[in-house]
Structure formats: C-alpha cells, structure tokens
Design a protein around this motif. Structure first.
Motif, PDB file in Angstrom:
ATOM      1  N   TYR A 194       0.810  -1.215   0.000  1.00 19.07           N
ATOM      2  CA  TYR A 194       0.000   0.000   0.000  1.00 19.07           C
ATOM      3  C   TYR A 194       0.843   1.264   0.000  1.00 19.07           C
ATOM      4  O   TYR A 194       0.310   2.369  -0.100  1.00 19.07           O
ATOM      5  N   ARG A 195       2.161   1.095   0.123  1.00 15.12           N
ATOM      6  CA  ARG A 195       3.122   2.198  -0.006  1.00 15.12           C
ATOM      7  C   ARG A 195       2.929   3.297   1.035  1.00 15.12           C
ATOM      8  O   ARG A 195       3.149   4.476   0.776  1.00 15.12           O
ATOM      9  N   PHE A 196       2.521   2.899   2.233  1.00 15.24           N
ATOM     10  CA  PHE A 196       2.529   3.851   3.334  1.00 15.24           C
ATOM     11  C   PHE A 196       3.948   3.961   3.854  1.00 15.24           C
ATOM     12  O   PHE A 196       4.721   2.990   3.856  1.00 15.24           O
ATOM     13  N   GLY A 197       4.300   5.131   4.342  1.00 14.73           N
ATOM     14  CA  GLY A 197       5.611   5.329   4.931  1.00 14.73           C
ATOM     15  C   GLY A 197       5.601   4.977   6.409  1.00 14.73           C
ATOM     16  O   GLY A 197       4.556   4.985   7.062  1.00 14.73           O
ATOM     17  N   ARG A 198       6.789   4.678   6.923  1.00 14.31           N
ATOM     18  CA  ARG A 198       6.901   4.343   8.348  1.00 14.31           C
ATOM     19  C   ARG A 198       6.417   5.489   9.227  1.00 14.31           C
ATOM     20  O   ARG A 198       5.747   5.274  10.230  1.00 14.31           O
ATOM     21  N   GLN A 199       6.742   6.714   8.844  1.00 10.65           N
ATOM     22  CA  GLN A 199       6.315   7.852   9.647  1.00 10.65           C
ATOM     23  C   GLN A 199       4.790   7.968   9.672  1.00 10.65           C
ATOM     24  O   GLN A 199       4.205   8.309  10.700  1.00 10.65           O
ATOM     25  N   GLN A 200       4.130   7.661   8.551  1.00 12.55           N
ATOM     26  CA  GLN A 200       2.669   7.703   8.517  1.00 12.55           C
ATOM     27  C   GLN A 200       2.071   6.704   9.499  1.00 12.55           C
ATOM     28  O   GLN A 200       1.126   7.025  10.228  1.00 12.55           O
ATOM     29  N   LEU A 201       2.615   5.479   9.518  1.00 14.21           N
ATOM     30  CA  LEU A 201       2.069   4.454  10.404  1.00 14.21           C
ATOM     31  C   LEU A 201       2.309   4.806  11.863  1.00 14.21           C
ATOM     32  O   LEU A 201       1.437   4.599  12.715  1.00 14.21           O
ATOM     33  N   VAL A 202       3.497   5.337  12.168  1.00 12.87           N
ATOM     34  CA  VAL A 202       3.786   5.751  13.541  1.00 12.87           C
ATOM     35  C   VAL A 202       2.823   6.859  13.965  1.00 12.87           C
ATOM     36  O   VAL A 202       2.302   6.867  15.090  1.00 12.87           O
ATOM     37  N   GLU A 203       2.563   7.804  13.066  1.00 12.07           N
ATOM     38  CA  GLU A 203       1.650   8.897  13.368  1.00 12.07           C
ATOM     39  C   GLU A 203       0.230   8.370  13.609  1.00 12.07           C
ATOM     40  O   GLU A 203      -0.455   8.793  14.553  1.00 12.07           O
ATOM     41  N   LEU A 204      -0.226   7.450  12.768  1.00 17.95           N
ATOM     42  CA  LEU A 204      -1.560   6.875  12.939  1.00 17.95           C
ATOM     43  C   LEU A 204      -1.687   6.150  14.274  1.00 17.95           C
ATOM     44  O   LEU A 204      -2.680   6.312  14.996  1.00 17.95           O
ATOM     45  N   CYS A 205      -0.672   5.355  14.617  1.00 22.65           N
ATOM     46  CA  CYS A 205      -0.718   4.602  15.875  1.00 22.65           C
ATOM     47  C   CYS A 205      -0.656   5.538  17.075  1.00 22.65           C
ATOM     48  O   CYS A 205      -1.362   5.332  18.072  1.00 22.65           O
ATOM     49  N   GLY A 206       0.184   6.556  17.000  1.00 22.01           N
ATOM     50  CA  GLY A 206       0.301   7.489  18.111  1.00 22.01           C
ATOM     51  C   GLY A 206      -0.968   8.277  18.341  1.00 22.01           C
ATOM     52  O   GLY A 206      -1.407   8.480  19.479  1.00 22.01           O
ATOM     53  N   HIS A 207      -1.583   8.734  17.250  1.00 22.44           N
ATOM     54  CA  HIS A 207      -2.842   9.481  17.369  1.00 22.44           C
ATOM     55  C   HIS A 207      -3.934   8.585  17.934  1.00 22.44           C
ATOM     56  O   HIS A 207      -4.689   8.985  18.842  1.00 22.44           O
ATOM     57  N   ALA A 208      -4.053   7.366  17.413  1.00 29.82           N
ATOM     58  CA  ALA A 208      -5.080   6.442  17.897  1.00 29.82           C
ATOM     59  C   ALA A 208      -4.874   6.112  19.372  1.00 29.82           C
ATOM     60  O   ALA A 208      -5.833   5.978  20.130  1.00 29.82           O
ATOM     61  N   SER A 209      -3.613   5.997  19.797  1.00 31.56           N
ATOM     62  CA  SER A 209      -3.319   5.708  21.204  1.00 31.56           C
ATOM     63  C   SER A 209      -3.756   6.860  22.093  1.00 31.56           C
ATOM     64  O   SER A 209      -4.332   6.652  23.172  1.00 31.56           O
ATOM     65  N   ALA A 210      -3.486   8.090  21.650  1.00 35.31           N
ATOM     66  CA  ALA A 210      -3.892   9.260  22.429  1.00 35.31           C
ATOM     67  C   ALA A 210      -5.414   9.333  22.540  1.00 35.31           C
ATOM     68  O   ALA A 210      -5.962   9.641  23.609  1.00 35.31           O
ATOM     69  N   VAL A 211      -6.111   9.026  21.449  1.00 35.93           N
ATOM     70  CA  VAL A 211      -7.573   9.045  21.483  1.00 35.93           C
ATOM     71  C   VAL A 211      -8.092   7.969  22.437  1.00 35.93           C
ATOM     72  O   VAL A 211      -9.065   8.184  23.174  1.00 35.93           O
ATOM     73  N   ALA A 212      -7.431   6.800  22.451  1.00 38.19           N
ATOM     74  CA  ALA A 212      -7.835   5.738  23.380  1.00 38.19           C
ATOM     75  C   ALA A 212      -7.705   6.207  24.825  1.00 38.19           C
ATOM     76  O   ALA A 212      -8.567   5.914  25.664  1.00 38.19           O
ATOM     77  N   VAL A 213      -6.640   6.952  25.122  1.00 45.24           N
ATOM     78  CA  VAL A 213      -6.477   7.492  26.476  1.00 45.24           C
ATOM     79  C   VAL A 213      -7.636   8.416  26.816  1.00 45.24           C
ATOM     80  O   VAL A 213      -8.185   8.385  27.928  1.00 45.24           O
ATOM     81  N   THR A 214      -8.047   9.250  25.861  1.00 50.53           N
ATOM     82  CA  THR A 214      -9.165  10.173  26.128  1.00 50.53           C
ATOM     83  C   THR A 214     -10.469   9.429  26.335  1.00 50.53           C
ATOM     84  O   THR A 214     -11.367   9.940  27.010  1.00 50.53           O
ATOM     85  N   LYS A 215     -10.598   8.231  25.760  1.00 52.40           N
ATOM     86  CA  LYS A 215     -11.820   7.455  25.930  1.00 52.40           C
ATOM     87  C   LYS A 215     -11.890   6.860  27.340  1.00 52.40           C
ATOM     88  O   LYS A 215     -12.956   6.814  27.963  1.00 52.40           O
ATOM     89  N   VAL A 216     -10.768   6.371  27.832  1.00 56.71           N
ATOM     90  CA  VAL A 216     -10.748   5.732  29.152  1.00 56.71           C
ATOM     91  C   VAL A 216     -10.665   6.774  30.266  1.00 56.71           C
ATOM     92  O   VAL A 216     -11.232   6.596  31.341  1.00 56.71           O
ATOM     93  N   PHE A 217      -9.943   7.864  29.998  1.00 53.49           N
ATOM     94  CA  PHE A 217      -9.746   8.922  30.988  1.00 53.49           C
ATOM     95  C   PHE A 217     -10.247  10.248  30.412  1.00 53.49           C
ATOM     96  O   PHE A 217      -9.454  11.126  30.071  1.00 53.49           O
ATOM     97  N   PRO A 218     -11.560  10.416  30.254  1.00 55.34           N
ATOM     98  CA  PRO A 218     -12.090  11.634  29.638  1.00 55.34           C
ATOM     99  C   PRO A 218     -11.736  12.864  30.455  1.00 55.34           C
ATOM    100  O   PRO A 218     -11.870  12.880  31.679  1.00 55.34           O
ATOM    101  N   LEU A 219     -11.289  13.883  29.768  1.00 58.93           N
ATOM    102  CA  LEU A 219     -10.779  15.092  30.414  1.00 58.93           C
ATOM    103  C   LEU A 219     -11.782  15.725  31.381  1.00 58.93           C
ATOM    104  O   LEU A 219     -11.395  16.121  32.492  1.00 58.93           O
ATOM    105  N   PRO A 220     -13.069  15.846  31.029  1.00 53.96           N
ATOM    106  CA  PRO A 220     -14.005  16.501  31.954  1.00 53.96           C
ATOM    107  C   PRO A 220     -14.149  15.785  33.290  1.00 53.96           C
ATOM    108  O   PRO A 220     -14.570  16.395  34.275  1.00 53.96           O
ATOM    109  N   ALA A 221     -13.813  14.484  33.324  1.00 51.41           N
ATOM    110  CA  ALA A 221     -13.978  13.712  34.555  1.00 51.41           C
ATOM    111  C   ALA A 221     -12.740  13.745  35.446  1.00 51.41           C
ATOM    112  O   ALA A 221     -12.769  13.211  36.561  1.00 51.41           O
TER     113      ALA A 221
END
Length: 265
Positions: free
Chosen positions: A35-62
C-alpha cells in the motif's frame, strides 16, 4: 490472499478475529510494501489512535487537575516513537504530558518527533525518580511506550530496565501501547508470563485486538485502536475495518474503571 468478502468480521467468531505476532508483522509489511505507506505515517496513525484511546478511558471533563498530568515513558525502538506522537496529541487534547526518554535513538524519525514535542513545550525528564510515591503524587497516569514485541529489556540498556522496575511499583493507572513492556515473547492469543513485564490497566492494540489480557493480565481493559489506513480494507489481515475510533474490546458500553481513578458514571 483471502478476499475481504470471504472474511466478514461481523460474522466471524471472536476467537478468529485476533492476530498473532507474525500476522501483525505481515500486516505492517503489507501496508509498507503493497500500500506504499511510509513508516512515519504508520507511527503517526498509531500514536494518534493511542492518544484518542487514552481520552476514551480517561475523559478530560472527569479528571481533576492532577489527573490530567500524564507521564509518557518512551524507549528507543518503534514503540517509543509512537509514544512521542501520543504525547504530542495528548497535549493537543489539553492533557499535560511529560516525557521520560532515557535512551534516545539516533534514528532521524525519533529525532524529528522529539523536536516536535520540544517545540510544543512538552517537558522531558532528565531522570525518573526511584521513589515511587513521587511519581504517584505528580501524575494521574502513565503511558508505557518503552518496549515492543520481541525486544528484551537488556537490549536497550540499563535506563529502560530501571524504568520498568519503577513502573511495576506504581499505584496510578498504567496504559501500555501494543504490548506490556518487558514481555518480549508476548503473543496476541496466548499472552505472556505477567511476572516478566508490566501489568497495565489498559492495553491499546493497533489494528488487532489482543485476547490475552483477560487470560493473563487480570482486570486489564483492552482497546482496539482503529489506526489502520482505510485503504487496507481489502487486506485479509485487517481486523479493524469499520472501527472509526478506539473501541473497547470485547465491545462494551463502558470499560471498567482502572485503579486509582474515580470516573463518574
């Protein structure tokens, strides 16, 4: 390769929707080579998804002000690069990350990601306190991005090994990215010896769910981060098709509350 039409995740049994370590590596190769994705693209996707997962378990307003502080511990391999991206996105989401990155990689990608975090005024610790209570008092949770699959603690040097020894003793919530650090032989289906590595409260998987937490890590909440590019939907190895955001796995309305955190219903 088996076509997507012959493998409907909605109809497949749960135990057929987990990828082994070898299949996960094959999926990454497919994304990079076919699919010709670059390593930096995959790292960025995983890092962003991980941060969003943190917000799901530990929502900021709570969270209280103290609980908004996040310590992200990064190693010199790819998991560490994902941790740096995760910290950057947590800052964008208005959390207060601090990074401990004891063994810095000379890889240009790691250096670029480090510079990005520095430019966003994310503090870097020069050392990790050995007095565990200091960490418990200073941070609301810790993100483990130290070691990835197949990486032994001794391969990355003393600082990372000492950091893992400290993280094992924490009483605040621990989130591991991809696998719990210190379990080089971790397998998505069979897990690993929990005495060899960390026991996270939350395990974030990238593009594949892990069946092991329920079996070998007790009360761990497992999250499938929908980090695969949408163009890989036809891949027979992709198990996150239709996952638009990190999702509790197995699917549930609300994940269990991790230790040390009182999130209101």
């Amino acid at each position: 390769m088996i076509g997507a039409a012959s493998r409907d995740p909605a109809e497949a049994p749960e135990d057929r929707r987990f990828l082994s370590t070898e299949e996960a590596a094959a999926l990454e190769r497919e994304l990079l080579e076919d699919y010709r994705f670059g390593r930096q693209q995959l790292v960025e996707l995983c890092g962003h998804a991980s941060a969003v997962a943190v917000t799901k378990v530990f929502p900021l307003p709570a969270l209280s002000r103290k609980q908004k502080t996040v310590l992200v511990v990064c190693g010199p391999e790819q998991n560490g690069a994902v941790g740096l991206v995760c910290a950057r996105h947590l800052r964008v989401f208005e959390y207060e990350p601090t990074i401990f990155y004891p063994t810095r990689s000379l890889d240009p990608l790691h250096q670029d990601l480090t510079t990005q975090c520095e430019k966003m005024d994310i503090p870097f610790l020069s050392y990790l306190p050995t007095e565990v209570q200091l960490i418990n008092d200073a941070y609301g949770l810790v993100v483990d991005a130290v070691l990835g699959p197949g990486v032994e603690p001794r391969e990355v040097g003393g600082p990372c090994t000492r950091a893992l020894a400290t993280l094992k003793l924490l009483s605040i919530p621990l989130v591991s990215l991809d696998i719990p650090s210190g379990m080089p032989g971790w397998d998505a289906e069979t897990g690993g010896d929990s005495e060899d590595g960390l026991r996270p409260d939350v395990l974030v998987s990238w593009g594949r769910p892990s069946a092991a937490p329920a079996a070998s890590l007790g009360a761990t909440t497992s999250w499938l981060a929908g980090s695969c590019p949408t163009t890989c939907a036809e891949s027979s190895l992709c198990v996150c098709r239709g996952t638009r955001a990190p999702t509790a796995w197995p699917r549930c309305d609300r994940p269990p509350c991790p230790r040390g955190l009182d999130v209101p219903q």
